[in-house]
Motif scaffolding. Structure first.
Motif, PDB file in Angstrom:
ATOM      1  N   LEU A   1     -11.429  15.061  11.424  1.00  0.00           N
ATOM      2  CA  LEU A   1     -11.307  13.566  11.015  1.00  0.00           C
ATOM      3  C   LEU A   1      -9.906  13.370  10.197  1.00  0.00           C
ATOM      4  O   LEU A   1      -9.405  14.372   9.408  1.00  0.00           O
ATOM      5  CB  LEU A   1     -12.301  13.443   9.967  1.00  0.00           C
ATOM      6  N   LYS A   2      -9.230  12.320  10.265  1.00  0.00           N
ATOM      7  CA  LYS A   2      -7.709  12.185  10.159  1.00  0.00           C
ATOM      8  C   LYS A   2      -7.865  11.024   8.805  1.00  0.00           C
ATOM      9  O   LYS A   2      -8.714  10.006   9.009  1.00  0.00           O
ATOM     10  CB  LYS A   2      -7.061  11.637  11.032  1.00  0.00           C
ATOM     11  N   TYR A   3      -7.158  11.082   8.140  1.00  0.00           N
ATOM     12  CA  TYR A   3      -6.847   9.922   6.892  1.00  0.00           C
ATOM     13  C   TYR A   3      -5.307   9.238   7.110  1.00  0.00           C
ATOM     14  O   TYR A   3      -4.309  10.020   7.429  1.00  0.00           O
ATOM     15  CB  TYR A   3      -6.996  10.368   5.450  1.00  0.00           C
ATOM     16  N   ILE A   4      -5.303   7.912   6.922  1.00  0.00           N
ATOM     17  CA  ILE A   4      -3.874   7.591   6.401  1.00  0.00           C
ATOM     18  C   ILE A   4      -3.998   6.896   5.193  1.00  0.00           C
ATOM     19  O   ILE A   4      -4.955   6.214   4.679  1.00  0.00           O
ATOM     20  CB  ILE A   4      -3.676   6.352   7.513  1.00  0.00           C
ATOM     21  N   ILE A   5      -2.714   6.840   4.340  1.00  0.00           N
ATOM     22  CA  ILE A   5      -2.867   6.426   2.863  1.00  0.00           C
ATOM     23  C   ILE A   5      -1.746   5.629   2.982  1.00  0.00           C
ATOM     24  O   ILE A   5      -0.565   5.707   3.253  1.00  0.00           O
ATOM     25  CB  ILE A   5      -2.931   7.497   2.161  1.00  0.00           C
ATOM     26  N   TYR A   6      -2.017   4.196   2.471  1.00  0.00           N
ATOM     27  CA  TYR A   6      -0.853   3.234   2.140  1.00  0.00           C
ATOM     28  C   TYR A   6      -0.591   3.181   0.825  1.00  0.00           C
ATOM     29  O   TYR A   6      -1.703   3.010  -0.061  1.00  0.00           O
ATOM     30  CB  TYR A   6      -1.433   1.787   2.565  1.00  0.00           C
ATOM     31  N   THR A   7       0.468   3.638   0.329  1.00  0.00           N
ATOM     32  CA  THR A   7       0.906   3.637  -1.172  1.00  0.00           C
ATOM     33  C   THR A   7       1.688   2.480  -1.669  1.00  0.00           C
ATOM     34  O   THR A   7       2.704   1.967  -0.789  1.00  0.00           O
ATOM     35  CB  THR A   7       1.700   4.687  -1.562  1.00  0.00           C
ATOM     36  N   MET A   8       1.158   1.491  -2.281  1.00  0.00           N
ATOM     37  CA  MET A   8       1.757   0.187  -2.581  1.00  0.00           C
ATOM     38  C   MET A   8       2.579  -0.131  -3.763  1.00  0.00           C
ATOM     39  O   MET A   8       3.263  -1.085  -4.063  1.00  0.00           O
ATOM     40  CB  MET A   8       0.732  -0.952  -2.379  1.00  0.00           C
TER      41      MET A   8
ATOM     42  N   CYS B   1      -0.346  -4.106  -8.758  1.00  0.00           N
ATOM     43  CA  CYS B   1      -0.603  -5.458  -9.044  1.00  0.00           C
ATOM     44  C   CYS B   1       0.589  -5.726  -9.942  1.00  0.00           C
ATOM     45  O   CYS B   1       0.417  -6.641 -10.677  1.00  0.00           O
ATOM     46  CB  CYS B   1      -1.842  -5.603  -9.619  1.00  0.00           C
ATOM     47  N   VAL B   2       1.784  -5.066  -9.964  1.00  0.00           N
ATOM     48  CA  VAL B   2       2.756  -5.516 -10.809  1.00  0.00           C
ATOM     49  C   VAL B   2       3.406  -7.073 -10.740  1.00  0.00           C
ATOM     50  O   VAL B   2       3.724  -7.593 -11.356  1.00  0.00           O
ATOM     51  CB  VAL B   2       3.675  -4.534 -11.183  1.00  0.00           C
ATOM     52  N   ARG B   3       3.424  -7.264  -9.398  1.00  0.00           N
ATOM     53  CA  ARG B   3       3.885  -8.580  -9.111  1.00  0.00           C
ATOM     54  C   ARG B   3       3.019  -9.276  -7.803  1.00  0.00           C
ATOM     55  O   ARG B   3       2.284  -8.315  -7.059  1.00  0.00           O
ATOM     56  CB  ARG B   3       5.303  -8.672  -8.375  1.00  0.00           C
ATOM     57  N   GLU B   4       3.019 -10.383  -7.841  1.00  0.00           N
ATOM     58  CA  GLU B   4       2.223 -11.036  -6.721  1.00  0.00           C
ATOM     59  C   GLU B   4       2.212 -10.647  -5.220  1.00  0.00           C
ATOM     60  O   GLU B   4       1.313 -10.240  -4.615  1.00  0.00           O
ATOM     61  CB  GLU B   4       2.205 -12.399  -6.919  1.00  0.00           C
ATOM     62  N   ASN B   5       3.628 -10.420  -4.892  1.00  0.00           N
ATOM     63  CA  ASN B   5       3.889  -9.734  -3.646  1.00  0.00           C
ATOM     64  C   ASN B   5       3.373  -8.519  -3.073  1.00  0.00           C
ATOM     65  O   ASN B   5       2.995  -7.973  -2.139  1.00  0.00           O
ATOM     66  CB  ASN B   5       5.357  -9.843  -3.034  1.00  0.00           C
ATOM     67  N   ALA B   6       3.019  -7.563  -4.195  1.00  0.00           N
ATOM     68  CA  ALA B   6       2.469  -6.351  -4.363  1.00  0.00           C
ATOM     69  C   ALA B   6       0.974  -6.398  -3.765  1.00  0.00           C
ATOM     70  O   ALA B   6       0.486  -5.972  -2.885  1.00  0.00           O
ATOM     71  CB  ALA B   6       2.455  -5.515  -5.372  1.00  0.00           C
ATOM     72  N   GLU B   7       0.353  -7.633  -4.279  1.00  0.00           N
ATOM     73  CA  GLU B   7      -0.865  -7.911  -4.127  1.00  0.00           C
ATOM     74  C   GLU B   7      -1.283  -8.395  -2.457  1.00  0.00           C
ATOM     75  O   GLU B   7      -2.051  -8.195  -1.943  1.00  0.00           O
ATOM     76  CB  GLU B   7      -1.688  -8.822  -4.850  1.00  0.00           C
ATOM     77  N   GLU B   8      -0.467  -9.146  -2.169  1.00  0.00           N
ATOM     78  CA  GLU B   8      -0.487  -9.986  -0.839  1.00  0.00           C
ATOM     79  C   GLU B   8      -0.302  -8.684   0.272  1.00  0.00           C
ATOM     80  O   GLU B   8      -0.848  -8.959   1.244  1.00  0.00           O
ATOM     81  CB  GLU B   8       0.821 -10.904  -0.631  1.00  0.00           C
ATOM     82  N   ARG B   9       0.608  -7.935  -0.136  1.00  0.00           N
ATOM     83  CA  ARG B   9       0.705  -6.792   0.969  1.00  0.00           C
ATOM     84  C   ARG B   9      -0.729  -6.181   1.284  1.00  0.00           C
ATOM     85  O   ARG B   9      -0.957  -5.745   2.521  1.00  0.00           O
ATOM     86  CB  ARG B   9       1.693  -5.651   0.503  1.00  0.00           C
ATOM     87  N   LEU B  10      -1.617  -6.048   0.227  1.00  0.00           N
ATOM     88  CA  LEU B  10      -2.933  -5.567   0.529  1.00  0.00           C
ATOM     89  C   LEU B  10      -3.708  -6.531   1.566  1.00  0.00           C
ATOM     90  O   LEU B  10      -4.317  -6.168   2.423  1.00  0.00           O
ATOM     91  CB  LEU B  10      -3.796  -5.422  -0.657  1.00  0.00           C
TER      92      LEU B  10
ATOM     93  N   GLY C   1      -2.801  -8.540   3.514  1.00  0.00           N
ATOM     94  CA  GLY C   1      -2.174  -8.882   4.864  1.00  0.00           C
ATOM     95  C   GLY C   1      -2.841  -7.484   5.592  1.00  0.00           C
ATOM     96  O   GLY C   1      -3.149  -7.764   6.638  1.00  0.00           O
ATOM     97  N   LYS C   2      -2.708  -6.411   5.243  1.00  0.00           N
ATOM     98  CA  LYS C   2      -3.007  -5.303   5.828  1.00  0.00           C
ATOM     99  C   LYS C   2      -4.529  -5.114   5.916  1.00  0.00           C
ATOM    100  O   LYS C   2      -4.897  -4.451   7.113  1.00  0.00           O
ATOM    101  CB  LYS C   2      -2.466  -4.000   4.806  1.00  0.00           C
ATOM    102  N   ILE C   3      -5.250  -5.476   5.259  1.00  0.00           N
ATOM    103  CA  ILE C   3      -6.752  -5.197   5.240  1.00  0.00           C
ATOM    104  C   ILE C   3      -7.499  -6.088   6.449  1.00  0.00           C
ATOM    105  O   ILE C   3      -8.375  -5.464   7.009  1.00  0.00           O
ATOM    106  CB  ILE C   3      -7.472  -5.500   3.740  1.00  0.00           C
ATOM    107  N   GLY C   4      -6.784  -6.896   6.613  1.00  0.00           N
ATOM    108  CA  GLY C   4      -7.396  -7.742   7.686  1.00  0.00           C
ATOM    109  C   GLY C   4      -7.203  -6.871   9.142  1.00  0.00           C
ATOM    110  O   GLY C   4      -8.435  -6.947   9.729  1.00  0.00           O
ATOM    111  N   GLU C   5      -6.349  -6.427   9.302  1.00  0.00           N
ATOM    112  CA  GLU C   5      -5.779  -5.709  10.319  1.00  0.00           C
ATOM    113  C   GLU C   5      -6.929  -4.507  10.440  1.00  0.00           C
ATOM    114  O   GLU C   5      -7.371  -4.031  11.599  1.00  0.00           O
ATOM    115  CB  GLU C   5      -4.420  -5.031  10.236  1.00  0.00           C
ATOM    116  N   ILE C   6      -7.184  -3.928   9.348  1.00  0.00           N
ATOM    117  CA  ILE C   6      -8.204  -2.600   9.301  1.00  0.00           C
ATOM    118  C   ILE C   6      -9.518  -3.001   9.714  1.00  0.00           C
ATOM    119  O   ILE C   6     -10.232  -2.444  10.282  1.00  0.00           O
ATOM    120  CB  ILE C   6      -8.142  -2.116   7.798  1.00  0.00           C
ATOM    121  N   LYS C   7      -9.643  -4.467   9.250  1.00  0.00           N
ATOM    122  CA  LYS C   7     -11.243  -4.739   9.510  1.00  0.00           C
ATOM    123  C   LYS C   7     -11.464  -4.781  11.162  1.00  0.00           C
ATOM    124  O   LYS C   7     -12.666  -4.399  11.448  1.00  0.00           O
ATOM    125  CB  LYS C   7     -11.690  -6.245   8.908  1.00  0.00           C
ATOM    126  N   LYS C   8     -10.300  -5.241  11.874  1.00  0.00           N
ATOM    127  CA  LYS C   8     -10.433  -5.366  13.256  1.00  0.00           C
ATOM    128  C   LYS C   8     -10.793  -3.966  13.801  1.00  0.00           C
ATOM    129  O   LYS C   8     -11.682  -3.932  14.715  1.00  0.00           O
ATOM    130  CB  LYS C   8      -9.551  -5.927  13.963  1.00  0.00           C
TER     131      LYS C   8
END
Ligand code: SAH
Ligand code: SF4
Ligand code: F3S
Length: 461
Positions: free
Chosen positions: A16-23, A62-71, A73-80
């Motif tokens: 099994l493999k993992y991928i980690i997104y560091t934001m 969560c230091v700035r709003e765009n950091a949160e938006e990135r999550l 954005g990505k999470i929808g892709e993962i749902k599919k």
């Protein structure tokens, strides 16, 4: 129960493999290295391809709003992707320490398997075990001052440069900033644990360490009250720690982020001056140049005090250079007050500026203010600051031409596979042609021949 071992047995031979997104910031990256370390001990292996992953982890910011938006954005892709295969999804990090965000994830993103916070990262093996055996969703977030967890496994991203967290949390409560709310109180690690970690790094071929903390020069000011035992070492300040790291054989370069101007005492300046290995590029976050704005930000220094500190360091430390963080458009900031920021930028002559547009963070003092600066004005100020800095970059880079720079060879350049790359003491990227006598991880002298906007070019000297 040893959950790491239990998970290892459960997933044995499944590859099994993992991928980690560091934001987030370097501290967040360092946490990700520990998360990776835990996952590898559990038997997962790393991939950079989402399609190959069986386990996706988000380490959020969560230091700035765009950091949160990135999550989001990505999470929808993962749902599919989850609809097509067995996939474990975990979200951790700073954003999960915000109540509204935690509620939002739990309510609207029900396919997320594990949610963990900044204080519970070490429980990941148990969380994974629960998901694998009981097929249940796990939420593991607590709101505490925090504790210091030593001894987590770590899988580092780099072979020669390592990040070492020396303290966790922040006590400063700058009025724009969410970090103290999501990271808890300042907690200094036992100096012996830090030095042992760095000695091990040196023994494993690491040449450069970056000491990390939200406010490194307040290291030890908590009296080590969060350590399991009272430290035996006589290191009781950041300056002493710097000197001790400087004495470690094998380590050639020491950097640190972030110090706070208000805590920049004489002993720290002297330690930077005296320690050969300590980088002479000092990151000195300004945030704003106007004293009234600084007061409202709760930064605890004035424009004049900041400039005095810079001058003192310029006088005491030969070849000192500065980088900084600046926020434009803090609530109530007028055009005139913003001019003070530009004035400081001109006076200091920074090598690097990290520029941010003020982002309203729920729960902070500044977010409650009614005199928020309109987006358009914030952007105009940002452009103006960027223009000023860009116009000075050429001049700064030109100063390097003809100089000899000591550089740690990091490997081949990503953009030019025939060239080696490394950094000057002041963190400027340098590219140069390799020869067969030098290899990755070596320290070499490079004569700078040419300057480009974002890097320098040189030859082995
Ligand atoms: N502890 C460090 C860094 C904290 S976060 C320090 O004090 O220097 C990194 C940077 O993000 C900060 O220096 C600040 O410039 C910026 N920042 C923090 N909160 C912000 C906000 N609400 N809006 C815009 N920038 C912010
Ligand atoms: Fe945020 Fe200020 Fe702490 Fe830095 S020092 S993390 S800007 S509160
Ligand atoms: Fe972001 Fe948390 Fe770092 S909020 S900047 S990842 S401490």
């Amino acid at each position: 129960m040893n959950y790491t071992l239990e998970v290892r047995n459960l997933i044995n031979n499944k590859n099994l493999k993992y991928i980690i997104y560091t934001m987030g910031c370097s501290l967040n990256e360092n946490d990700s290295e520990k998360i990776s370390g835990m996952l590898e001990e559990m038997g997962f292996s790393k991939t950079d391809e989402l399609e190959d992953a069986d386990f996706v982890i988000f380490n959020t910011c969560c230091v700035r709003e765009n950091a949160e938006e990135r999550l989001f954005g990505k999470i929808g892709e993962i749902k599919k992707l989850k609809e097509t295969k067995d996939l474990i999804i975990a979200i951790g990090g700073c954003m999960m320490q915000e109540k509204e965000m935690l509620d939002k994830i739990k309510k609207s993103y029900k396919y997320v398997d594990i949610v963990f916070g900044t204080h519970t990262m070490q429980d990941l093996p148990e969380d994974v075990y629960k998901v694998l055996t009981k097929k249940e969703k796990v939420t593991d977030v607590i709101d505490i001052d925090g504790e210091i967890i030593e001894g987590l496994p770590i899988r580092r991203n780099d072979k020669y440069r390592a990040q070492v967290t020396i303290m966790y949390g922040c006590n400063n409560f700058c009025t724009y900033c969410i970090v103290p709310y999501v990271r808890g109180r300042e907690r200094s690690r036992d100096p012996e644990d830090i030095l042992k970690e760095i000695k091990d790094l040196a023994n494993n071929g690491y040449k450069e360490v970056m000491l990390l903390g939200q406010n490194v020069n307040s290291y030890a000011k908590d009296g080590f009250k969060y350590c399991k035992e009272k430290p035996k070492s006589d290191i009781d300040s950041f300056a002493k720690l710097l000197r001790a790291v400087n004495d470690i054989d094998g380590i050639e370069k020491i950097r640190f982020i972030s110090p706070h101007p208000k805590d920049f005492s004489q002993d720290v300046i002297e330690a930077i001056r005296d320690c050969k290995k300590v980088s002479k590029l000092v990151h000195l976050p300004l945030q704003a140049g106007n004293s009234k704005v600084l007061k409202e930000m709760n930064r605890n220094y004035t424009k004049e005090q900041y400039l005095e500190l810079v001058q003192k360091m310029k006088d005491m430390i030969p070849n000192v250079a500065f980088s900084t963080d600046i926020i434009v458009g803090f609530p109530g900031e007028t055009d005139e007050e913003f001019e003070d920021t530009l004035d400081v930028v001109r006076k200091v002559g920074y090598d690097q500026i990290f520029m941010f547009i003020y982002s309203k963070r729920n729960g902070t003092v500044a977010a409650k203010r009614e005199d928020q600066v309109p987006e358009e004005i914030k952007h105009k100020r940002f452009d103006k600051l960027k223009e000023l800095f860009d116009s000075s970059v050429d001049e700064i880079n030109k100063k390097y031409i003809g100089t000899i720079q000591e550089i740690l060879v990091e490997g081949y350049s990503k953009n030019n596979k025939d060239m080696y790359t490394g950094r000057t003491d002041s963190n400027k990227v340098v590219v140069f042609k390799p020869n067969n006598k030098i290899k990755e991880g070596d320290i070499v002298n490079i004569k700078i021949l040419k300057d480009h906007k974002w890097y320098l070019e040189g030859e082995i000297y």
